[in-house]
Design an enzyme around this catalytic site. Structure first.
Site, PDB file in Angstrom:
ATOM      1  N   HIS A 467     -94.811  -3.705  78.388  1.00 45.12           N
ATOM      2  CA  HIS A 467     -93.655  -2.822  77.735  1.00 45.12           C
ATOM      3  C   HIS A 467     -93.126  -3.608  76.548  1.00 45.12           C
ATOM      4  CE1 HIS A 467     -90.154   0.087  77.632  1.00 45.12           C
ATOM      5  NE2 HIS A 467     -89.840  -0.907  77.173  1.00 45.12           N
ATOM      6  N   GLU A 468     -92.709  -4.691  77.011  1.00 39.87           N
ATOM      7  CA  GLU A 468     -91.873  -5.977  75.961  1.00 39.87           C
ATOM      8  C   GLU A 468     -92.865  -6.383  74.762  1.00 39.87           C
ATOM      9  OE1 GLU A 468     -88.894  -5.647  75.969  1.00 39.87           O
ATOM     10  OE2 GLU A 468     -88.868  -5.056  78.039  1.00 39.87           O
ATOM     11  N   HIS A 471     -93.213  -3.667  72.474  1.00 44.50           N
ATOM     12  CA  HIS A 471     -92.327  -3.586  71.365  1.00 44.50           C
ATOM     13  C   HIS A 471     -92.558  -4.980  70.216  1.00 44.50           C
ATOM     14  CE1 HIS A 471     -89.165  -1.044  72.702  1.00 44.50           C
ATOM     15  NE2 HIS A 471     -89.207  -1.502  73.990  1.00 44.50           N
ATOM     16  N   HIS A 474     -94.817  -3.822  67.523  1.00 48.61           N
ATOM     17  CA  HIS A 474     -93.930  -3.173  66.578  1.00 48.61           C
ATOM     18  C   HIS A 474     -93.292  -3.851  65.675  1.00 48.61           C
ATOM     19  CE1 HIS A 474     -91.293   0.932  66.472  1.00 48.61           C
ATOM     20  NE2 HIS A 474     -92.027   0.893  65.249  1.00 48.61           N
TER      21      HIS A 474
END
Ligand SMILES: [Zn+2]
Length: 678
Positions: A467-468, A471, A474
Site C-alpha cells: 500500500h505505502e 503511494h 505515485h
C-alpha cells in the site's frame, strides 16, 4: 550560515541530516518565512500587468525553501522525534499557520490573482496551467476573498467558532474515552482472551496501582476484548460504554456541539455561495456533487444488503447453535464473527509469516514495479540518513535515468509514531527546463529482526508495505511542472487509488511467485494458503460494507442538507441509519456524538471516500486482470494517465483516459463476494 537555508551540496541534493542540528530549525524557519514574504511582496509590487507568469507561476514557486525545511522537520517529528523537536513544533506551527493566513488574506495579492483568473479564456494556457490558476484562485475564494468586508467578518467569526467547537468536541471524546475503566478482579470472567491481551490488561491495572485486569475504550484494549472475551455481560458493558461516549447529558455531552458544528458549516457554505457544506467540500473532489455521493452510497447499499442480511442470519444461527443466543446484539458481532472465521478458514498469521521475510517482500515490491514500469532499485550508501535503520535507494528507469531517491524506514522505535505512511523530502517539479526528481520515503512499524530470526511479516503487514509502496510510486513517477500539482497532490477521493491497487498484487500467484518463499527452506508459498487468504479477506464483506456505508450516509445526512431544523441528534441519526441497520438499536448509544472523523477531523462529507477508493482500485485492477497482471500496455496506460499526472487534471478525466470508461462498482462487488463472478 544555517545549513537549512543553503543549497544542499550533497549527492542528489538530498537532505544533509547528519549536519543539521536541532537548534538550526527555528531560525531557519524564521529566515525562510521572511524570504517567502519578500517573494510575495515582489509579486504584489510588480509594476507590470498581472500575468500568469508574474503572478500565478511566481506564487507557485514562492516559499520553496520554507517547504523544504518543513518537509524535513515534520517528517522527523513523525519518524524520529524528541522532546526538543516536539517543543520546536509547538513554536513553529503557529508561525506557519500565520504565514499561510497572511497569504490568503492578502487583498492586494488576491486582486492580482483575480485579474489573471478573470482573463482566463484569453490566456492560451496549457491544461496544467489552467488547473493551477483555478487552484490558486480558489484557495482565496474558498476562504472568502470575494466577500464584502461585513461578510468577511462573519466568515472569520464562524471559522473561529468552528475551530473552538471542533476542539471541544475532540476534548470531550478524549475525556470520555479516558474516564472509563473496567476492572475485572476475577480471572474466571476473562476466558477466551489471548495470553498477550491478559498480560497487557494486568500491566495496565498495575500501572494504576490496582489489582486485577483493567480494560479501557482505547482500541488496543477494546477491540481484542470484543473479539475474544467469552463473557457476554462484560462485552455488553464495554460496548455500551463505548457507544455512550459524549451522550450522557452531562458536561461532556456533544449533542449541542454536533448540532452547532453542522449548522455553522452550513452557514459558512451559504455565505460562500454554496447550497450546503457537502457542495462546498465536494467541489474539490472526484465525486463533485452530493447527489453523486448519495447515488454511489445507495447503489452499493442495494447491492450489498442481501449479502449482509444473509451473513447476519448465518451469524445469528451460529451464535444460537453455539451458545443459545436468541437475538444477536452489537456486542456479539466481532466475537462470533471471529469464531466463525476460525472455524471456516483455520488461518493464522504464524503459518504465513515464514513466507514473508521483510527483505523478500520489499524486493518483491521492487520486482513488481520493475515488471510493470521498468523501474530499477539500487541500494545506495552515499547519502545521509536520519537513522541508521533507514534504507536508501536510487531509482532509475529503463534508460538508466534517475527517477527518484527512495527512503524506507521499517522498524518501530521510541520517537516514531504508530502506523505506516508515505511522505516526501522533495517534490518533483520542472523549473528552468530542469526536471527535479523527487525524494520519497515510506515509514512503517514492522516486527524487528532478532539475533536468530529475520523480520517476518504478517500478511496484513505485507499489504501495508505494498500500500505505502503504491503511494511511493505515485510520488516517484510524478512528471508535472508545478510542485503543488505533483505526485500525491490530488483530490482526496483519488489519492488512495495508486496505493490500494498495488495491494492487489499480493493476492496473485504470478506476483507471489516472485517473492513469497519460505525464509528457511526456500519453498514457494502453497497456493491453497493463498486461496485461503483470498477467501478469508472477503469474509463478512456484506456486513462490513453495510457498516461503512451507514457511516457515509450519516456523514451526508449531517452535511448534505440544511441542518438548521434538526433538534434531536439521536432521532436524526436513527433516520439516517434506517436502511442499513442490522443489529437492534441501543437506545442509550449515539454515534454522532463521538464521530470524530467528521466532527473533529477532516472527513466531513468525505467518509464515502473509503468505499469510493475501493471501487476505483477494484475497477482499475480488473483492467490488469483482463489483460494480465503484468501487461505492459495497461501498466504504461496507468503510469501515463494516473501515476505521472498528479493533480494536473480532473481525476475523472485521468481515470477515463486510463480505463476507457467511468469506474463501476461491479469489480469491487465481485471481489467482495457480493456479486457472482460471472
Ligand atoms: Zn493510503
Amino acid at each position: 550560515m544555517n545549513i537549512l537555508n543553503t543549497y544542499f551540496n550533497t549527492s542528489y541534493n538530498t537532505a544533509p541530516f547528519s549536519e543539521i542540528k536541532d537548534t538550526d530549525f527555528l531560525p531557519a524557519f524564521k529566515a525562510a518565512i521572511d524570504d517567502a514574504k519578500l517573494e510575495i511582496d515582489a509579486i504584489v509590487h510588480t509594476e507590470d500587468e498581472a500575468s500568469f507568469e508574474n503572478t500565478i507561476e511566481a506564487l507557485e514557486f514562492t516559499g520553496q525553501q520554507l517547504d523544504r525545511i518543513a518537509n524535513i522537520f515534520f517528517n522527523l517529528n513523525s519518524a524520529e522525534t524528541s522532546d526538543i523537536i516536539q517543543k520546536i513544533a509547538q513554536e513553529v506551527s503557529p508561525l506557519i499557520t500565520e504565514f499561510s493566513n497572511d497569504i490568503t488574506l492578502n487583498e492586494a495579492l488576491f486582486k492580482k490573482v483575480k485579474a489573471v483568473y478573470d482573463r482566463k479564456d484569453t490566456l492560451d494556457l496549457t491544461t496544467e496551467q489552467s488547473t493551477l490558476l483555478d487552484k490558486k484562485y480558489k484557495s482565496f475564494a474558498r476562504n472568502g476573498a470575494n466577500l464584502s468586508e461585513e461578510k468577511k467578518q462573519q466568515l472569520r467569526a464562524i471559522d473561529k467558532q468552528l475551530s473552538q467547537l471542533k476542539l471541544t468536541f475532540g476534548e470531550n471524546v478524549l475525556a470520555e474515552t479516558n474516564n472509563f475503566e473496567m476492572l475485572v478482579t476475577n480471572g474466571d470472567e476473562l476466558s477466551g482472551l489471548p495470553e498477550g491481551e491478559l498480560e497487557a490488561a494486568k500491566q495496565l491495572a498495575e500501572s494504576k496501582d490496582k489489582e486485577g485486569w483493567l480494560f479501557t475504550l482505547d482500541y488496543p484494549s477494546y477491540i481484542p476484548f470484543m473479539t475474544y472475551a467469552d463473557n457476554r455481560a462484560l462485552r455488553k458493558k464495554l460496548a455500551i460504554a463505548a457507544g455512550k461516549k459524549a451522550f450522557k447529558g452531562d458536561a461532556l455531552d456533544n449533542q449541542k456541539n454536533v448540532l452547532q458544528i453542522a449548522k455553522l458549516r452550513f452557514e459558512r457554505a451559504q455565505l460562500l455561495g454554496y447550497k450546503t457544506h457537502a457542495h462546498f467540500i465536494l467541489e474539490e473532489r472526484m465525486a463533485k456533487t452530493p447527489q453523486k455521493v448519495e447515488d454511489f452510497l445507495e447503489e452499493l447499499l442495494v447491492k450489498a444488503k442481501p449479502a449482509a442480511i444473509r451473513e447476519f442470519k448465518e451469524l445469528q444461527e451460529f451464535a444460537n447453535t453455539l451458545d443459545g443466543i436468541d437475538q444477536l446484539e452489537k456486542w456479539d458481532s466481532a466475537y462470533y464473527a471471529e469464531k466463525l472465521k476460525q472455524k471456516r478458514f483455520d488461518l493464522d498469521d504464524e503459518k504465513l509469516k515464514p513466507y514473508f521475510k521483510l527483505e523478500n517482500v520489499i524486493n518483491g515490491a521492487f520486482k513488481v514495479a520493475q515488471k510493470l514500469f521498468g523501474l530499477e532499485f539500487e541500494e545506495i550508501t552515499s547519502i545521509d540518513k536520519y537513522h541508521k535503520d533507514v534504507l536508501t535507494y536510487k531509482v532509475t528507469d529503463a534508460n538508466s535515468e534517475l527517477v527518484a531517491i527512495f527512503y524506507a524506514d521499517f522498524f518501530p522505535r521510541p520517537g516514531k509514531r504508530n502506523g505506516a505512511w508515505m511522505t516526501s523530502y522533495k517534490p518533483q517539479f520542472i523549473k528552468a527546463d530542469k526536471n527535479e526528481r523527487p525524494h520519497i520515503s515510506i515509514v512503517c512499524n514492522f516486527t524487528k529482526p532478532t539475533k536468530t530470526k529475520p523480520s517476518l511479516l504478517t500478511f496484513n503487514e505485507v499489504t501495508t508495505l505494498f500500500h505505502e509502496f503504491g503511494h511511493a510510486l505515485h510520488g516517484m513517477l510524478a512528471n508535472t511542472t508545478y510542485p503543488s500539482l505533483s505526485g500525491t497532490s490530488v483530490f482526496w477521493d483519488f489519492v488512495e487509488l495508486p496505493s490500494q491497487i498495488f495491494e492487489n498484487w499480493c493476492y496473485e500467484k504470478e506476483a507471489l511467485e516472485l517473492f513469497a518463499t519460505h525464509y528457511q527452506t526456500g519453498e514457494l508459498i502453497p497456493m491453497e494458503l493463498v486461496q485461503k487468504i483470498k477467501d478469508s479477506s472477503a469474509f463478512h464483506e456484506g456486513m462490513q460494507t453495510l457498516r461503512q456505508l451507514s457511516f457515509g450516509l450519516l456523514d451526508m445526512s449531517w452535511h448534505g442538507i440544511d441542518p438548521t431544523s434538526i433538534a434531536d441528534v439521536k432521532a436524526h441519526e436513527l433516520k439516517a441509519f434506517e436502511g442499513s441497520q442490522l443489529f437492534p438499536d441501543v437506545k442509550e448509544n449515539c454515534m454522532s456524538t463521538s464521530f470524530s472523523h467528521i466532527f473533529q477531523g477532516g472527513y466531513s462529507s468525505g467518509y464515502y471516500s473509503y468505499k469510493w477508493a475501493e471501487v476505483l482500485d477494484a475497477d482499475a485492477f480488473e483492467f490488469f486482470k483482463e489483460k494480465g497482471i503484468f501487461n505492459k500496455e495497461v501498466a504504461t496506460k496507468f503510469m501515463e494517465n494516473v501515476l505521472s499526472q498528479g493533480g494536473i487534471e480532473d481525476p475523472m478525466v485521468l481515470y477515463k483516459r486510463f480505463r476507457g470508461k467511468e469506474p463501476q462498482p461491479d469489480a469491487l462487488l465481485k471481489r467482495a463476494g457480493l456479486m457472482p463472478a460471472n
